[in-house]
Write an enzyme that holds these catalytic residues in place. Structure first.
Site, PDB file in Angstrom:
ATOM      1  N   PRO A 128       0.774  -1.233   0.090  1.00 23.11           N
ATOM      2  CA  PRO A 128       0.171  -0.142   0.038  1.00 23.11           C
ATOM      3  C   PRO A 128       0.873   1.173  -0.149  1.00 23.11           C
ATOM      4  CG  PRO A 128      -0.374  -1.352   2.276  1.00 23.11           C
ATOM      5  CD  PRO A 128       0.633  -2.006   1.142  1.00 23.11           C
ATOM      6  N   ASP A 177      10.539  -2.697  -8.781  1.00 24.96           N
ATOM      7  CA  ASP A 177      11.387  -3.893  -7.738  1.00 24.96           C
ATOM      8  C   ASP A 177      12.323  -2.825  -7.150  1.00 24.96           C
ATOM      9  OD1 ASP A 177      11.691  -6.212  -6.509  1.00 24.96           O
ATOM     10  OD2 ASP A 177      13.437  -6.292  -7.273  1.00 24.96           O
ATOM     11  N   SER A 178      12.592  -2.717  -5.935  1.00 23.85           N
ATOM     12  CA  SER A 178      13.257  -1.815  -5.282  1.00 23.85           C
ATOM     13  C   SER A 178      14.324  -2.448  -4.257  1.00 23.85           C
ATOM     14  CB  SER A 178      12.635  -0.500  -4.759  1.00 23.85           C
ATOM     15  OG  SER A 178      11.286  -0.988  -4.683  1.00 23.85           O
TER      16      SER A 178
HETATM   17  P1  IMP Z   1      10.194  -4.881  -3.167  1.00 25.07           P
HETATM   18  O1  IMP Z   1      10.377  -3.851  -4.189  1.00 25.07           O
HETATM   19  O2  IMP Z   1       8.789  -4.990  -2.958  1.00 25.07           O
HETATM   20  O3  IMP Z   1      10.782  -6.186  -3.365  1.00 25.07           O
HETATM   21  O4  IMP Z   1      10.593  -4.342  -1.968  1.00 25.07           O
HETATM   22  C1  IMP Z   1      11.937  -4.435  -1.202  1.00 25.07           C
HETATM   23  C2  IMP Z   1      12.049  -4.275   0.030  1.00 25.07           C
HETATM   24  O5  IMP Z   1      12.519  -2.785   0.300  1.00 25.07           O
HETATM   25  C3  IMP Z   1      10.718  -4.161   0.806  1.00 25.07           C
HETATM   26  O6  IMP Z   1      11.058  -4.457   1.906  1.00 25.07           O
HETATM   27  C4  IMP Z   1      10.173  -2.775   1.043  1.00 25.07           C
HETATM   28  O7  IMP Z   1       9.499  -2.510   1.921  1.00 25.07           O
HETATM   29  C5  IMP Z   1      11.699  -1.897   0.827  1.00 25.07           C
HETATM   30  N1  IMP Z   1      11.507  -0.836   0.207  1.00 25.07           N
HETATM   31  C6  IMP Z   1      11.208  -0.576  -1.295  1.00 25.07           C
HETATM   32  N2  IMP Z   1      11.116   0.751  -1.519  1.00 25.07           N
HETATM   33  C7  IMP Z   1      11.074   1.385  -0.320  1.00 25.07           C
HETATM   34  C8  IMP Z   1      11.196   2.641  -0.065  1.00 25.07           C
HETATM   35  O8  IMP Z   1      10.644   3.651  -0.700  1.00 25.07           O
HETATM   36  N3  IMP Z   1      11.447   2.936   1.270  1.00 25.07           N
HETATM   37  C9  IMP Z   1      11.731   2.129   2.231  1.00 25.07           C
HETATM   38  N4  IMP Z   1      11.676   0.777   2.103  1.00 25.07           N
HETATM   39  C10 IMP Z   1      11.691   0.523   0.746  1.00 25.07           C
END
Ligand code: IMP
Length: 183
Positions: free
Chosen positions: A10, A65-66
Site C-alpha cells: 500500500p 522492484d526496489s
Molecule cells: P520490493 O520492491 O517490494 O521487493 O521491496 C523490497 C524491500 O525494500 C521491501 O521490504 C520494501 O519495504 C523495501 N522498500 C522498497 N522501497 C522502499 C522505500 O521507498 N522506502 C523504504 N523501504 C522500501
C-alpha cells in the site's frame, strides 16, 4: 490513461498514485502476486514479473522492484531487501550496523511498464543517503524510518509523500518511465 499497478504494497501504491495522478493517469492496484525470480539485478526481476503478468492479463501494467543497498555491507540487503525486512526489519539492520562509522547507503528502484502489445520498457532511479542510528518518523513504509537522503536531515518516514516522491529512487524511476511511456 488507466494503468494497473501490480503491487501488494500500500505504501508503494500511494506514492505511485500521487505521481501518476499529477500526470492525469489513473492508477489502480492489481493484486495478482507475480513470482519474484532470484536475480542479480532489480531490472531482471521487473522484466520477468511484467512478462508473467502480461501473459495472464494482456493489458498495460506497471510494477517496480526496489531495494536498500548498504555500502559497508557490500550492498546487502540489496535484492534481498524484502526478505530481510520481513525477518530482521529496521531494528535488525540497525543491529547489523552497530559500531559501524560508515552509514552510506542508497535506495534503488527499477520501474517497468508493459503495454497492450507486450512491449516492455524499464527506467531506474537511485536515492543516495545514510542509515541513521535509530528509527524516526511514522510516514512511508519499509526502511523509511532509518534512511536520511543526501541533503536532508529528515528520514523518508518524516517527509511528506510529495517531497519523498520528488527526490526518491521510486519518484525518479517512475517520472522517467512516464516520460518514456508518452514517447
Ligand atoms: P520490493 O520492491 O517490494 O521487493 O521491496 C523490497 C524491500 O525494500 C521491501 O521490504 C520494501 O519495504 C523495501 N522498500 C522498497 N522501497 C522502499 C522505500 O521507498 N522506502 C523504504 N523501504 C522500501
Amino acid at each position: 490513461m488507466r494503468i494497473l499497478f501490480g503491487t501488494g504494497n500500500p505504501g508503494k501504491l500511494r506514492e505511485v498514485q500521487a505521481l501518476f495522478g499529477a500526470l492525469d493517469h489513473e492508477v489502480e492496484q492489481l493484486k495478482d502476486e507475480y513470482p519474484e525470480i532470484q536475480a542479480d539485478t532489480l531490472e531482471e526481476v521487473v522484466i520477468a514479473g511484467l512478462e508473467w503478468l502480461w501473459n495472464r492479463h494482456n493489458v498495460p501494467i506497471i510494477i517496480d522492484d526496489s531495494g536498500l543497498f548498504i555500502e559497508t555491507l557490500k550492498g546487502f540487503p540489496g535484492v534481498y531487501s524484502a526478505y530481510v525486512f520481513k525477518t530482521l526489519g529496521c531494528r535488525g539492520v540497525l543491529k547489523l550496523l552497530e559500531g559501524d562509522e560508515n552509514r552510506t547507503a542508497e535506495f534503488r528502484c527499477c520501474a517497468g511498464y508493459v503495454d497492450a502489445n507486450g512491449k516492455i520498457i524499464t527506467r531506474s532511479g537511485t536515492s543516495p543517503g545514510r542509515i541513521i542510528h535509530e528509527m524516526r518518523g511514522t510516514g512511508g513504509f519499509g526502511y523509511d524510518p532509518i534512511f536520511v537522503p543526501d541533503g536532508m536531515e529528515k528520514t523518508f518516514a518524516e517527509l511528506e509523500l510529495d517531497i519523498k516522491n520528488r527526490i526518491s529512487h521510486r519518484g525518479m524511476a517512475f517520472a522517467m518511465l512516464a516520460k518514456a511511456m508518452k514517447e
